[in-house]
Structure formats: C-alpha cells, structure tokens
Design a protein around this motif. Structure first.
Motif, PDB file in Angstrom:
ATOM      1  N   VAL A   1       0.834  -1.206   0.000  1.00 35.64           N
ATOM      2  CA  VAL A   1       0.000   0.000   0.000  1.00 35.64           C
ATOM      3  C   VAL A   1       0.868   1.256   0.000  1.00 35.64           C
ATOM      4  O   VAL A   1       1.854   1.345   0.735  1.00 35.64           O
ATOM      5  N   MET A   2       0.509   2.190  -0.854  1.00 35.81           N
ATOM      6  CA  MET A   2       1.179   3.499  -0.844  1.00 35.81           C
ATOM      7  C   MET A   2       0.126   4.583  -1.052  1.00 35.81           C
ATOM      8  O   MET A   2      -0.974   4.295  -1.515  1.00 35.81           O
ATOM      9  N   PRO A   3       0.448   5.829  -0.701  1.00 35.88           N
ATOM     10  CA  PRO A   3      -0.538   6.876  -0.949  1.00 35.88           C
ATOM     11  C   PRO A   3      -0.623   7.184  -2.440  1.00 35.88           C
ATOM     12  O   PRO A   3       0.402   7.208  -3.126  1.00 35.88           O
ATOM     13  N   GLY A   4      -1.833   7.385  -2.926  1.00 34.52           N
ATOM     14  CA  GLY A   4      -1.998   7.867  -4.294  1.00 34.52           C
ATOM     15  C   GLY A   4      -2.277   9.362  -4.212  1.00 34.52           C
ATOM     16  O   GLY A   4      -2.903   9.818  -3.260  1.00 34.52           O
TER      17      GLY A   4
ATOM     18  N   PRO B   1      -5.553   5.706  -1.146  1.00 33.75           N
ATOM     19  CA  PRO B   1      -4.462   4.730  -1.135  1.00 33.75           C
ATOM     20  C   PRO B   1      -4.474   3.884  -2.409  1.00 33.75           C
ATOM     21  O   PRO B   1      -5.545   3.554  -2.926  1.00 33.75           O
ATOM     22  N   VAL B   2      -3.293   3.567  -2.894  1.00 34.51           N
ATOM     23  CA  VAL B   2      -3.150   2.669  -4.051  1.00 34.51           C
ATOM     24  C   VAL B   2      -2.061   1.669  -3.677  1.00 34.51           C
ATOM     25  O   VAL B   2      -1.604   1.644  -2.536  1.00 34.51           O
ATOM     26  N   THR B   3      -1.638   0.854  -4.631  1.00 30.63           N
ATOM     27  CA  THR B   3      -0.501  -0.014  -4.320  1.00 30.63           C
ATOM     28  C   THR B   3       0.692   0.400  -5.170  1.00 30.63           C
ATOM     29  O   THR B   3       0.548   0.955  -6.262  1.00 30.63           O
ATOM     30  N   PHE B   4       1.867   0.107  -4.634  1.00 24.55           N
ATOM     31  CA  PHE B   4       3.107   0.428  -5.344  1.00 24.55           C
ATOM     32  C   PHE B   4       3.138  -0.325  -6.682  1.00 24.55           C
ATOM     33  O   PHE B   4       3.546   0.205  -7.711  1.00 24.55           O
TER      34      PHE B   4
END
Ligand code: ARG
Length: 441
Positions: A134-137, A146-149
């Motif tokens: 998970v990473m911030p979008g 949140p999105v994924t790397f």
C-alpha cells in the motif's frame, strides 16, 4: 567553406551503412549489366578493406572530402583504382545519404524497442512483488486515495508499452528503400530498385523519387516517439527523486545510483534520476531542431538537411542512456512499505471509502454523503486523529445511522482491496495486469 560544409566529423557514424549500401548498389549494377562483374568484385573487396580500416582505427578521415560518402569512395579508389569510379553510376549522394540514414534509423528503432522491453520487464518484476504494497496515491500532489506500489509501477508499464508500440509503428513506415531515386528524378540506367531494397532488408523501394531524397520522417517519428518516452522517463525520475527524499522516504536506491556531496557528508544525491529528467530536454530540443530545419524546405534535397544527423544521433544516444539508467534504477529500487503505509493512512485518504459506505449501507445520496464525510473529517482533524481512530459516537453525532460496520472500510488495506473495478488498484486486479503484460513482454 570547408568549416561550414564538412559533415565528416559527425556523419562518420554512418560508415557501416554507407558501405553496406554501396555493396548492394554495385551488386545490382553488375547484375543489370551496368558495370562489369570484375568491377563489382574489385569494389566489394575494396569496400571490405575500407571497413576493416575504419573498424581497426586505421582510417584517416579528411575534412576536405566533406562527408562519409566521399571519404569512403576516395579511399576505395586508392585501393582498387578505376573500378571505384564506376560505383557511383546511377546514384547521387542524395539517395545515398537517404538510404544510409534509414538503415541507421532502423537499427536505432530496434535498439530502442529492445531497451523498452528490458525496462518493461524490470517494472513487471518489481510490480509483481508489490501488488499489495500500500502506498498513498496523489492528485495535485495531495494525498488522495491509497493505491498499491505495484499499481503505480504498472501505470509506467502502460506508458512504456505505448512508447514501444509507437517505435514499432514508425519502423514499419521507414522500411522502404530510397536508393535508386538518384539526385531527385530517378535514372535512365536500367537499375533494379527491388533488388537493392531486398538486399538491404527493406520491404520494397520507395515509390516517388522526389519524396525519397527529401523525406526525413523516419528521424522525426523516432525523435517524436523518443520525446514522448522521455516525458514518461522524466516523470518517473521525478517521482523517484521525491520518493527518495527524507520527508517521503518511500524508496531506497543503492549508492551506485547516487553521489555524495563534497561538503555535506550525509548527502545521497539522486544524480542518475536527475540526469534522466534533465536529458529529456535535449531530446525535445533535437526534435524541435529538425522540425524547424525541415519546415520551409522546397522539394527536394537542400543542404540544410545535413543538419539532421547530429540531432538524431544525440537524441538516439540520449534515449539509449536514459533507458539503460532507468532500467538499472528500477531493478535496484527498494520500496519501504512501512513508510508508504504510514503516509497512505495520513491525510484522511479513506474519506472516499467512508462516503461510499454511507451511500451503499445507509442509502444516503452521494452528494449528501460527501457533505457528511466532510464533517466527520473535520472532527478527526480537530482531534488530530485518523478516521479509523475517530470514536463511533463522534461519527454518530454527525450522522446517527452510522454503525460499527463503518470501520471495515476505513483502513488503507481494505480501501485498496475494495477497488476491484477493471483497471483498479486492488491487488487481484494488479496481479491480472502483471500477468497480461508478461504475455506482451
Ligand atoms: N553530407 C550530405 C548530407 O548529409 C550528403 C548529401 C550531399 N548531397 C549533396 N547534394 N550535396 O546531407
């Protein structure tokens, strides 16, 4: 005159193509009975020797001989004598340079295609490991959802996939042979243009002699595709630079891709990424230079066109080095998932999930849900906590029908997992994208 006119300092890069073209041309002249077979044989042997001299560094280029075409031919004459003087029958430097540059462009297209495939593979490998990281979008560089790397990296796979398809498309159009167009009008000798086209690996001869000697579209298309690709590389480079900075700390890049500062011992500067970003400027510049140089030229050849080479060589060298550097950086890039997840949860990034839950579970119209969510976000803001940490009673104070089911959607992991629409960030969807792209790489 010599200083402005000579191109040998840069067009010597066309030596192999020039010799290849001359071998095909002389073979055709002999086959058509325009020169003797003995002349052809002498020319071929002589050209092989010239090639050897150039490749071993034993060739002396002369500025007085202007360009690569005259340098090769003049040396050939020294080696084989009279037969060399028959080589240029039914040919002009105008169709000669046009074929040389097309052959060179064809290789440049193929190299770029291969390099893009390597970069795509590196991105796929990294994305596959990170489908659920998970990473911030962001939108507006503000935390959005949140999105994924893995999903983020796959966005670049789409871009580089389009770049590759543009390169492949342009290669199809360039693969026609201008040799035999003569100076501009064709020739009265009974040449066989299909034969030379085939010998040089082209799909066939170009159809119009005037266009053949005045067309530089293959350079323009290559530099256009390279420019768009450079935009993508530059954006990715910029993101790596941001991600690496201490306030973000999303990724680590090993020291081999960074440099230290001569004054500040703690510094690790992302020079390679900065140069990828910076070199985009020269690639756009080359495209602009050739577009501008070509735009006012009447048909057919004008010497202005000699200015095309330094630009396209520089663009090709630049895209080659930036693609290689980016591929290496992607291979070595290490995400820092804890840091990404921490930031992903900040900035009320699951507010949309909250609003969607109000719509789905309570039947509240979206516009009203948006408003309710806004009030809940300001409650959390005032308390300095995340949405997940906000007590249920506080939320119920804003909208009494809210119940504890709401907590299912407030974590970043659940938010990401719920985005299952086609092309969405949910790990299952990202894994599908990776699997599909593997069939294309
Ligand atoms: N060096 C020249 C170029 O690169 C080759 C063609 C010269 N043709 C001519 N008519 N002068 O354009």
């Amino acid at each position: 005159m010599e200083a402005i006119n000579a191109s040998i300092d840069f067009d010597q890069r066309l030596y192999a193509q020039d010799i290849q073209g001359s071998i095909a041309h002389s073979a055709m002249l002999a086959k058509q009975g325009i020169i003797a077979e003995s002349d052809r044989d002498a020319i071929h042997q002589g050209l092989q020797r010239v090639l050897g001299e150039i490749e071993s560094g034993g060739f002396t280029y002369s500025k007085a001989l202007e360009d690569i075409h005259m340098n090769v031919e003049s040396r050939l004459r020294e080696i084989v004598g009279d037969p060399a003087a028959r080589l240029h029958t039914a040919r002009s430097r105008n169709d000669q340079v046009a074929v040389d540059i097309r052959l060179w462009m064809r290789d440049a297209h193929d190299r770029t295609d291969e390099q893009l495939t390597r970069l795509i593979k590196a991105l796929l490998a990294k994305a596959e490991k990170n489908v659920a990281t998970v990473m911030p979008g962001f939108t507006h560089l503000q935390s959005a959802q949140p999105v994924t790397f893995g999903h983020h990296l796959m966005a670049y796979v789409e871009m580089f996939g389009r770049d590759r398809s543009r390169i492949r498309d342009s290669r199809k159009r360039l693969n026609e042979c201008p040799l035999g167009a003569g100076a501009l009008a064709g020739t009265s000798f009974p040449i066989d243009r299909h034969m030379t086209a085939k010998a040089l690996g082209f799909d066939g001869p170009t159809r119009n002699s005037l266009d053949s000697v005045s067309d530089r579209d293959s350079l323009l298309e290559f530099m256009s595709a390279a420019s768009i690709c450079a935009v993508h590389l530059s954006r990715l480079a910029e993101e790596i630079i941001i991600w690496m900075s201490a306030p973000f700390g999303f990724v680590k890049l090993p020291d081999r891709w960074t440099t230290g500062s001569s004054m500040m011992p703690q510094k690790r500067n992302p020079d390679a990424a900065e140069l990828v970003r910076g070199k985009s400027g020269r690639i756009f510049g080359s495209l602009m230079a050739v577009l501008t140089m070509m735009k006012g030229l009447p048909l057919t050849y004008s010497k202005d066109m000699q200015e095309d080479k330094e630009q396209v060589f520089d663009a090709a060298d630049s895209i080659e080095i930036v693609l290689a550097a980016m591929t290496g950086m992607i291979e070595d890039l290490e995400p820092v998932p804890e840091r990404m997840a921490a930031v992903a949860g900040a900035g009320f990034s699951t507010a949309t999930d909250l609003a969607d839950w109000l719509v789905r579970d309570l039947g509240i119209p979206f516009r009203d849900a948006h408003h309710v969510t806004g009030r809940i976000v300001s409650e959390a803001e005032q308390r300095g906590c995340t949405l997940e940490e906000l007590p249920l009673e506080i939320m119920q104070g804003v909208e009494p029908r809210i119940h504890k089911g709401i907590f299912d959607v407030l974590s970043v992991e659940n938010s990401v997992r719920s985005r299952t629409s086609f092309g969405g960030t949910s790990p299952v969807r990202v894994a599908e994208q990776v699997a599909w792209w593997k069939t294309q790489a």
